[in-house]
Write an enzyme that holds these catalytic residues in place. Structure first.
Site, short mmCIF file in Angstrom:
data_model
loop_
_atom_site.label_atom_id
_atom_site.label_comp_id
_atom_site.label_asym_id
_atom_site.label_seq_id
_atom_site.Cartn_x
_atom_site.Cartn_y
_atom_site.Cartn_z
N ASP A 416 47.14 0.17 -5.34
CA ASP A 416 46.64 -0.20 -4.02
C ASP A 416 45.87 0.98 -3.41
O ASP A 416 45.97 2.12 -3.85
CB ASP A 416 47.82 -0.56 -3.13
CG ASP A 416 47.43 -1.52 -2.01
OD1 ASP A 416 46.23 -1.80 -1.85
OD2 ASP A 416 48.35 -2.00 -1.31
N GLU A 419 40.51 3.60 -0.79
CA GLU A 419 39.24 3.44 -0.07
C GLU A 419 39.07 4.46 1.06
O GLU A 419 37.96 4.92 1.32
CB GLU A 419 39.14 2.03 0.55
CG GLU A 419 39.36 0.89 -0.43
CD GLU A 419 40.81 0.44 -0.46
OE1 GLU A 419 41.11 -0.51 -1.20
OE2 GLU A 419 41.65 1.04 0.26
N ASP A 482 43.29 -8.01 1.48
CA ASP A 482 44.07 -8.63 2.55
C ASP A 482 43.31 -9.79 3.20
O ASP A 482 42.44 -9.60 4.04
CB ASP A 482 44.41 -7.58 3.62
CG ASP A 482 45.27 -6.47 3.05
OD1 ASP A 482 45.83 -6.66 1.96
OD2 ASP A 482 45.38 -5.41 3.70
#
Length: 776
Positions: A416, A419, A482
């Site tokens: 995950d 970024e 998401d």
């Protein structure tokens, strides 16, 4: 980034220096170098106090033209100055130089420059114009503040549509959009993207890859409406013009340059179930989910532990929270005894409360500020630092922590984040923070993927990654981030996945039912249909569990139906995945990729091809209404056997056990005899469904082993009322089902029986060919 003020003016603070005419050409062994002036030189005196633009053209792969433009060539560019490209040199090219033009041809793709004013750059493939750069298009942009740029503008033809640029949730066709290639954690509902790729391709049959890891700004028909513009800060610009006979060829060439998608292991195609994000769970909760799935005959392949398998405030310490998992090794053994693979959530951020923070700080494994202190903030985790993957020792340290989990029984990692990488930092190897912002995720995912290959073996590595940049397709699988529990978000998720597939990525997933909020039962069931007809399938949410019995009992039945359907389709899906990894095309394909000659498909983004033979149109409303487009040809509904003619839009109403799922004519789709797991011997007992084979047409199916090796290949060719069937390889008890055909007059080399959906043919045990004579 915009530099002009309408058509005539330049924005205040900028000065554009564009090539006016060619002053000199130097022809090398496999390249050409052009020196262009910015105005006409009337005499030698004009050469004083006057800049030139240097343009270099070469080719790393046939049909790819490399273009490199300089103002001041001596400008230092700290790493990573470009992406890691697979070709190490140049291929031979054909150069033609005359008084009017100079051209270079690689494969069937040619770049031609006119020498006199106006200097133009034109790209063609087999004589067909692809795009061009003309007067004032190429430019070195001098800025009053010293932040100079290079920009290029390539022409767009009438009706030409632009795709790609990564996983973008904005409109599928990028014309009219401003796109900044800058990874951000923005969910699926904005112009921000987790996976920004400086590569686009167009309906005219070419692609453009800008070889700059840093911020690349694209104006796609949004500054000059007839041009795609891209710009970078600095003294140089490098891009690749990629030709091919089709969009598939363009993707093949692009991924030959940046890397092919690795083939995910067969087990990863099964259903993944997670703990969800902020829910409360312990071993008893996990066991109840796993046993609940088994009791309801819901095939489960992977169980994923999300963030809270570790203690709060300590992400990541890579240690199980003993308060809820007192015996993690034993728990994993108990889960794996049920036939499950195990995935755990990780990220490259180390919270200050983690025991690893001091370890990383003392050894220089974390990103630093200019004064040598560790870069920290409180967003996401209190006082967190970020692992510096430019430090080889930090990479080994990070891998060692994960290796202990693999030894415990973990099989995969959800990588995950990656970024939110700051730019006010210092890297161990001196990398430029601006150029590392997007590129960081490549190092992160590569470190984890390579560890899995080392520990589990080639072909057994699988991530569930969120962030990526160019080349990230080498480390599958990626998921869409998401999304909300709405039909609108379900549609934007599909747009993002199709856009990513047109950016070189082979495999893609999404959170079934939506991540944020909790979906109503209706949406959950419709998303299950979509999710189980995707490359990879995961039930995951934020604040609530995603097991189907919490919605309603019908949700259990729908999940069972589509999970088992996907398991039976594994011989087809895995066979097409083998092709995808070899060629570099996605398993889930935008309609324009398969039907580039059909202009109706240019804008279609609410349906897709799963492989080259199955069309899937998810349903995005509670009424069960579907509006979908079938290209020319005969299409057969895979579930009902209904045959319809394409070349038109169609409407229909579908219950939760049905949706538009159509097989293309002249397709042979292998269907397996196992419905409870994704990894089995696909060729044994396989039934090959042959759909609407036309006179003179050929259909082929290749069924691999679960290692991706060839096992069985069957080809059917129709000549009038006779179908010739040839097979190669070994398999037991395979058969062929002629879908939509009710009777045959004779079969040589095999036996046949009438089935509800058509005629089933079984070859003679020692034979490799059959001939089927259809009734006239």
């Amino acid at each position: 980034m915009k530099f002009t003020d309408g058509y005539w003016m330049t924005r205040q603070g900028y000065d554009l220096l564009s090539p006016y005419e060619i002053h000199d050409v130097k022809i090398g062994k496999d390249s050409i170098t052009v020196y262009a002036t910015h105005r006409h030189l009337e005499n030698r005196g004009n050469t004083l106090n006057e800049p030139l633009m240097t343009l270099e053209f070469s080719s790393p792969i046939p049909d790819i033209i490399r273009v490199k433009m300089y103002h001041h060539k001596g400008k230092v560019r700290k790493g990573p100055s470009s992406f890691d490209l697979l070709p190490s040199g140049n291929v031979p090219v054909n150069v033609e130089d005359n008084e009017e033009t100079v051209s270079m041809t690689s494969g069937h793709t040619t770049v031609t420059l006119t020498k006199k004013h106006p200097m133009t750059i034109t790209y063609t493939h087999k004589g067909k114009k692809l795009t061009s750069s003309g007067t004032r298009s190429t430019a070195y942009v001098k800025a009053a503040d010293g932040n100079h740029h290079f920009r290029e503008q390539l022409s767009l033809s009438v009706g030409e549509t632009v795709y790609g640029l990564g996983e973008r949730f904005t409109p599928f066709v990028k014309n009219g959009q401003v796109v900044d290639i800058w990874n951000q954690d923005g969910g699926t509902a904005s112009e921000q993207a987790y996976k920004n790729i400086p590569f686009y391709l167009t309906s005219r049959g070419y692609g453009v890859f800008v070889n700059h890891p840093e911020l690349v700004s694209f104006e796609v028909g949004s500054e000059i409406v007839s041009k795609t513009q891209f710009s970078v800060q600095g003294e140089s610009l490098e891009y690749f013009l990629i030709g091919g006979d089709s969009l598939k060829d363009v993707l093949r060439n692009y991924t030959s340059l940046t890397g092919k998608p690795a083939l995910p292991p067969a087990w990863s195609y099964g259903l993944w179930l997670t703990t969800s994000f902020t829910t409360n769970y312990d071993e008893a909760t996990v066991t109840s989910f796993v046993e609940g799935m088994a009791e309801r005959d819901l095939p489960l392949a992977v169980f994923h532990f999300d963030c809270f398998w570790m203690k709060e405030y300590e992400w990541c310490n890579f240690e199980w929270d003993e308060r809820v998992f007192p015996d993690p090794k034993g728990m994993l053994q108990r889960l794996k005894a049920k036939g499950l693979k195990i995935c755990v959530w990780i990220n490259p951020y180390i919270a200050q409360r983690s025991a690893l923070f001091d370890e990383g700080m003392e050894n220089g494994y974390l990103l630093k500020k200019a004064d040598g202190s560790v870069w920290q903030w409180d967003l996401w985790q209190y006082g967190m630092g970020i692992v510096d993957f430019t430090n080889p020792a930090a990479c080994r340290w990070f891998q060692d922590k994960l290796s202990a989990l693999l030894d415990m029984g973990v099989d995969s990692f959800k990588t995950d984040f990656g970024e939110r990488i700051p730019t006010d930092i210092v890297y161990h190897d001196g990398s430029d923070p601006m150029q590392m912002h997007n590129y960081y995720t490549q190092l992160y995912n590569k470190v984890v993927f390579e560890l899995l290959e080392q520990k589990r073996g080639k072909g057994e590595a699988a991530l569930f990654a969120r962030s990526a940049t160019a080349g990230g397709q080498q480390f599958p699988v990626h998921w869409g981030g998401d999304c909300e529990a709405t039909y609108e978000s379900m549609a934007e998720s599909l747009r993002g996945g199709l856009s990513l597939g047109l950016s070189g990525f082979g495999y893609w997933s999404h959170d079934i039912g939506g991540f944020e909020q909790s979906s109503p039962p209706d949406l959950y069931k419709r998303w299950v249909q979509f999710g189980l007809l995707s490359s990879h399938s995961r039930l995951h949410g934020s604040t609530s569990y995603r097991v189907p019995w919490l919605y309603d009992e019908e949700a259990v039945d729908v999940l069972r139906f589509f999970t088992k359907l996907k398991m039976r389709l594994m011989p087809y899906l895995f066979g097409k995945s083998v092709e995808s990894s070899a060629i570099g095309i996605p398993l889930m394909r935008a309609m324009v990729l398969e039907f580039g000659d059909d202009p109706t498909c240019d804008y279609v983004d609410r349906q897709y091809m799963l492989g080259d033979s199955l069309l899937v149109a998810p349903i995005f409303n509670p009424e069960g209404d579907a509006t979908y487009y079938l290209p020319q040809g005969t299409w057969t509904h895979f579930l009902t056997g209904e045959q319809v003619h394409g070349g038109a839009w169609r409407k229909g109403k579908y219950d939760y056990f049905d949706l538009p799922l159509f097989a293309k004519e002249n397709s042979m789709i292998p269907v397996g005899n196992e419905e409870n797991r994704p990894d089995y011997e696909y060729a044994d007992g396989v039934t090959l469904h042959l759909f609407a084979l036309k006179d003179g047409a050929t259909a082929t199916a290749s069924i691999p082993t679960i290692q991706g090796k060839p096992r069985l290949s069957v080809t059917a060719t129709r000549d009038g009322n006779a179908i010739s069937i040839q097979s190669e390889g070994s398999a037991s008890d395979w058969s062929l089902l002629l879908r939509g055909i009710s009777s045959v007059s004779q079969v040589s080399g095999g036996q046949f029986i009438s089935m509800e959906q058509g005629i089933q043919l079984t070859p003679d045990p020692s034979g490799s060919s059959m001939i089927v004579h259809l009734d006239a």
